[in-house]
Design an enzyme around this catalytic site. Structure first.
Site, short mmCIF file in Angstrom:
data_model
loop_
_atom_site.label_atom_id
_atom_site.label_comp_id
_atom_site.label_asym_id
_atom_site.label_seq_id
_atom_site.Cartn_x
_atom_site.Cartn_y
_atom_site.Cartn_z
N THR A 166 -20.12 4.58 -7.45
CA THR A 166 -19.48 4.98 -8.70
C THR A 166 -18.34 5.98 -8.46
O THR A 166 -18.40 6.78 -7.51
CB THR A 166 -20.53 5.63 -9.63
OG1 THR A 166 -19.86 6.29 -10.70
CG2 THR A 166 -21.35 6.69 -8.91
N TYR A 177 -26.83 11.97 -10.93
CA TYR A 177 -26.51 10.54 -10.81
C TYR A 177 -25.47 10.32 -9.70
O TYR A 177 -25.69 9.55 -8.76
CB TYR A 177 -25.99 10.01 -12.15
CG TYR A 177 -25.32 8.66 -12.02
CD1 TYR A 177 -26.07 7.54 -11.69
CD2 TYR A 177 -23.95 8.52 -12.21
CE1 TYR A 177 -25.45 6.30 -11.55
CE2 TYR A 177 -23.33 7.29 -12.08
CZ TYR A 177 -24.08 6.19 -11.74
OH TYR A 177 -23.48 4.97 -11.59
#
Ligand code: UDP
Length: 337
Positions: free
Chosen positions: A117, A141
């Site tokens: 990501t 995350y």
């Protein structure tokens, strides 16, 4: 030989499974269905319901299906949830991948594609952001994904594995043929919220922050159509199959749209003028996030087909309308007295 896709019943995973099938690949899926849907897995693709970190399951599937490469999507993806439950994220993302990699090494699977990501960059100093930029994730995350990238690098060095890390920017849209899309309940992504507003499921959409130093004061994002992203995975697989060395690649189009422009695109696509409310900045939001796409374009044989915010909005809207009709069909009809 077969491709093992973990998380293949989820949003991006299912589009990739479909793209691999369309390209004539044999595919097998492991998914625990925590956020995925079994009906997203096409006919002819075996679905094993279980955890991608269950080494016995993974090794059994690899042996039974002759797996040559793993594409690993399974994991948790909601940034604010990761702030509340960091250990859950390190378990679902980092530890699960550790076990999956262990199984891959033991079974001599030498090709691995990993969903990472843009959140690994944190707040970049330069924009567009290139892969060499410092990685300073702002959430568990992002950190859990970065830890996995590091693990993958070490495993590749020790065991001769080749990998492609794909760092996704803002993924949106739906399958142009209407077979698949984002169906997760309670999704918080901008495009999803906007199409929910356009279809009357929400009274309004909030714009988080209108005082940023951008063209219109709202944040800027690089949206990539989910089907182009799926094709990037197919291209990464072809690259590894041809002996390409390990690579880390940004996945975006390299241009940004503001939140307000994005909402305007959904208004255009729907022809509906739903309410927009200006709201406070959302904590943790990065002002502008745009991919430097030089490396992916030089490395993979990949040409995006849907590089248009209007197309992304149209496909997201068409999918939302389909979901809505399906849900209405499921509502029990009143029985006349
Ligand atoms: N956003 C917004 N209203 C919403 C949802 C999102 O203004 O209802 C904004 C959000 O603050 C961010 C951008 O849209 O600036 C993209 O947010 P999203 O959650 O889709 O993805 P992120 O970039 O955070 O991964």
């Amino acid at each position: 030989m077969t491709i093992l896709v973990t998380g293949g019943a989820g949003y991006i995973g299912s589009h990739t499974v479909q793209a691999l099938r369309d390209a004539g690949e044999r595919v097998v899926v492991i998914d625990n269905l925590s956020t995925g849907f079994s009906h997203f897995v096409p006919e002819g693709v075996a679905l094993f319901i279980g955890d991608a970190g269950d080494e016995n399951l993974v090794e059994g599937v690899i042996a039974a299906h002759g797996v040559r490469a793993i594409i690993h999507f399974a994991g948790s993806v909601v940034v604010p949830d990761s702030m509340r439950d960091p250990l859950g994220y390190y378990r679902n993302n980092t530890m699960t991948t550790r076990n999956l990699l262990n199984a891959a090494v033991r079974c001599n699977v030498g090709r691995f594609i990993f969903s990472s990501t843009a959140a690994v960059y944190g707040n970049p100093d330069t924009m567009p952001v290139a892969e060499e930029a410092p990685t300073r994730p702002l959430s568990p995350y992002g950190m859990s994904k970065l830890m996995t990238e590091i693990m993958l690098h070490d495993v590749a060095t020790a065991h001769g594995m080749n990998y492609v890390v794909l760092r996704y920017f803002n993924v949106a849209g739906a399958d142009p043929l209407g077979r698949l899309g984002l169906a997760t309940v309670g999704a918080t992504h901008l495009l999803k919220i906007a199409v929910e507003a356009a279809t009357g499921q929400r009274a309004k959409i909030d714009v988080f922050g209108t005082d940023y130093p951008t063209a219109d004061g709202s944040c800027v994002r690089d949206f990539i159509h989910v089907s182009d992203l799926a094709e990037a995975h197919c291209a990464a697989l072809a690259y590894l199959d041809q002996g390409g060395p390990s690579a880390t690649l940004n996945c975006g189009y390299g241009r940004g749209y503001t939140v307000l422009e994005t909402i305007e695109a959904v208004r255009r696509a729907s022809g509906r003028n739903f309410a927009v409310q200006y709201a406070e900045r959302r904590p943790g939001d990065i002002m502008t996030m745009i991919a430097d796409t030089t490396r992916i374009r030089a490395t993979l044989d990949w040409t995006p087909r849907y590089d248009s915010l209007d197309i992304i909005a149209r496909h997201a809207l068409a999918w939302e309308e389909k979901l809505l009709i399906e849900r209405q069909d499921q509502v029990p009809q009143a029985v006349p007295a």
